[in-house]
Design a protein around this motif. Sequence first.
Motif, PDB file in Angstrom:
ATOM      1  N   SER B  22      10.286  40.048 -24.021  1.00 11.62           N
ATOM      2  CA  SER B  22       9.866  41.467 -24.741  1.00 11.62           C
ATOM      3  C   SER B  22      10.946  41.618 -26.089  1.00 11.62           C
ATOM      4  CB  SER B  22       9.662  42.416 -23.990  1.00 11.62           C
ATOM      5  OG  SER B  22      10.902  42.598 -23.529  1.00 11.62           O
ATOM      6  N   ASP B  25      11.964  37.811 -31.014  1.00 10.42           N
ATOM      7  CA  ASP B  25      10.902  37.676 -32.028  1.00 10.42           C
ATOM      8  C   ASP B  25       9.854  36.630 -31.656  1.00 10.42           C
ATOM      9  OD1 ASP B  25      13.213  38.110 -34.646  1.00 10.42           O
ATOM     10  OD2 ASP B  25      12.245  39.680 -33.635  1.00 10.42           O
ATOM     11  N   PRO B  44      13.492  35.966 -38.987  1.00  9.21           N
ATOM     12  CA  PRO B  44      15.030  35.867 -40.001  1.00  9.21           C
ATOM     13  C   PRO B  44      15.731  37.241 -39.775  1.00  9.21           C
ATOM     14  CG  PRO B  44      12.965  35.857 -41.211  1.00  9.21           C
ATOM     15  CD  PRO B  44      12.738  35.976 -39.962  1.00  9.21           C
ATOM     16  N   ALA B  45      16.927  37.008 -39.615  1.00  9.53           N
ATOM     17  CA  ALA B  45      17.677  38.345 -39.445  1.00  9.53           C
ATOM     18  C   ALA B  45      19.084  38.270 -40.319  1.00  9.53           C
ATOM     19  CB  ALA B  45      18.088  38.382 -37.791  1.00  9.53           C
ATOM     20  N   MET B 125       6.949  28.515 -33.133  1.00 10.50           N
ATOM     21  CA  MET B 125       5.352  28.704 -33.506  1.00 10.50           C
ATOM     22  C   MET B 125       5.258  30.108 -33.286  1.00 10.50           C
ATOM     23  SD  MET B 125       2.609  26.163 -33.103  1.00 10.50           S
ATOM     24  CE  MET B 125       2.960  25.420 -31.387  1.00 10.50           C
ATOM     25  N   ALA B 127       7.263  32.654 -33.005  1.00 10.49           N
ATOM     26  CA  ALA B 127       7.831  33.464 -33.898  1.00 10.49           C
ATOM     27  C   ALA B 127       7.281  33.627 -35.107  1.00 10.49           C
ATOM     28  CB  ALA B 127       9.370  33.353 -33.964  1.00 10.49           C
ATOM     29  N   GLY B 128       6.327  32.629 -35.519  1.00 14.59           N
ATOM     30  CA  GLY B 128       5.599  32.933 -36.616  1.00 14.59           C
ATOM     31  C   GLY B 128       6.607  32.399 -37.772  1.00 14.59           C
ATOM     32  N   ARG B 214      -4.272  31.265 -26.592  1.00 17.98           N
ATOM     33  CA  ARG B 214      -3.587  32.460 -26.947  1.00 17.98           C
ATOM     34  C   ARG B 214      -4.330  33.280 -27.858  1.00 17.98           C
ATOM     35  NH1 ARG B 214       1.698  33.450 -30.275  1.00 17.98           N
ATOM     36  NH2 ARG B 214       1.734  35.280 -29.824  1.00 17.98           N
TER      37      ARG B 214
END
Lengths: 243, 219
Positions: B22, B25, B44-45, B125, B127-128, B214
Amino acid sequence: MDVSCERVGEVLLPGDEFSFEAEENISLTVPVKSEKVVCGPGLRRCGDRLVVCKSGVLRHKEPNVFWIDSQQRRYVPAKGESIIGIVTAKSGDVFKVDFGGSEQASLSYLAFEGATKRNRPNVQMGDLVFAQFLIANKDMEPELVCIDSSGRANGMGVFGTGGLLFRVSLGLVRRLLAPQSNIRSDLEHLFPCELVVGMNGRIWVKSASVQQTLIIANLLQSAETMTAQQRQQLFRKVQQGAF
Amino acid sequence: MEVCGSLTVSLREFGCEQSLLSRTDGSASFVQGDTSVMAGVYGPAEVKVSKEIYDRATLEVLVQPKVGLPSVRERSQEQCVRETCEASLLLTLHPRSSLTLILQVLHDDGSLLSCCLNAACMALMDAGLPMSCLFCGVTCAISTDGQIITDPTAAQEKESRALMTFAIDSAKRSVLMSSTKGSFSVHELQQCIAVSQKASEKIFQFYRDSVKRRYSKSL
């Protein structure tokens, strides 16, 4: 003139390519218009084919806009989107705002309605601001403003005495902000509440009592993974339980 | 688990689950037979100024073994996974950001590196993150009598004379990364690559089916 694609509504994976049907008969009398296709998020151009770069459902909006509808949690800033940010620092004439992205955005103190050099806005560290991106691209530091192009606040600025801020996925936020949103209309029948929705996946809720605020927050967080029917059932149960 | 004359390629039963953690990302867990790996992606962080690259994202991969602290073996696995991910992610879309991929080994029963690669691809995938193509990992073992075994168990790996792992991409089925151990001939290497490319078709079809399931709720 029709740009049609049979794969609209299909689930596509990164690396999938698709192109468009060309008209079979090119008329010699009518001038042929070049067809422009607008690529939305998740699609990239590769020569004259479109390549998918995120997994999701391919969507189409008339006349020529295509994009990939994907489920994501991390926000990437885009110009013009309104977000909820938290003020983290005051350095000189600029506030640093955290919006959940890869770096902090800057918010000038003059970018508030009615702010001048003598009349500074009352913004403290830790305040919540509802602002819009003025500059948001991958090469520059993102910049926020709390006024629109005509100089009016239009709902933006500092807010949030009381209430609860929580995170949801970006897909849920887009569904809440859509013009005819089922979730929003279901929520209207529950309790009266004040709701601020930021496109960076943050939602702020304030209702009459703390318990009602928590109920709405939990409902929104669980609505992410439910179908419309399950959600309506849950809302009805809560409504009956409360009264 | 075995191949006769490289006509049919059989892999152990595999399964995967996406979005199970949870706070990340993106996350995924991939199971091949008894080998199971869980992957989590952040990004991206924000990135430390000492590690930032001005024109692309900084990808960091961490492999945590089931018991003990990461050692040199985990470092070499991390390098293999990182090189594969860097070849297929579009890192130039997120300059001066960091992408972190953490792989936790839940159980190791052979073909660990390819299970890590598959879990990594599904987590990226989920996490986009923008990718130019998908990738999958296939492990081949050459037994002492020259037979090629795909997706070997730990017991089969121990008895083999050569062990190879290939990362295959989905666009042109080319080899993105190879990690080999043991002695083998050039002809055997080419055979193993061909067998891995054939096995990758099944894995890519499985990716497609699980992502379709999904998104089936929102279709």
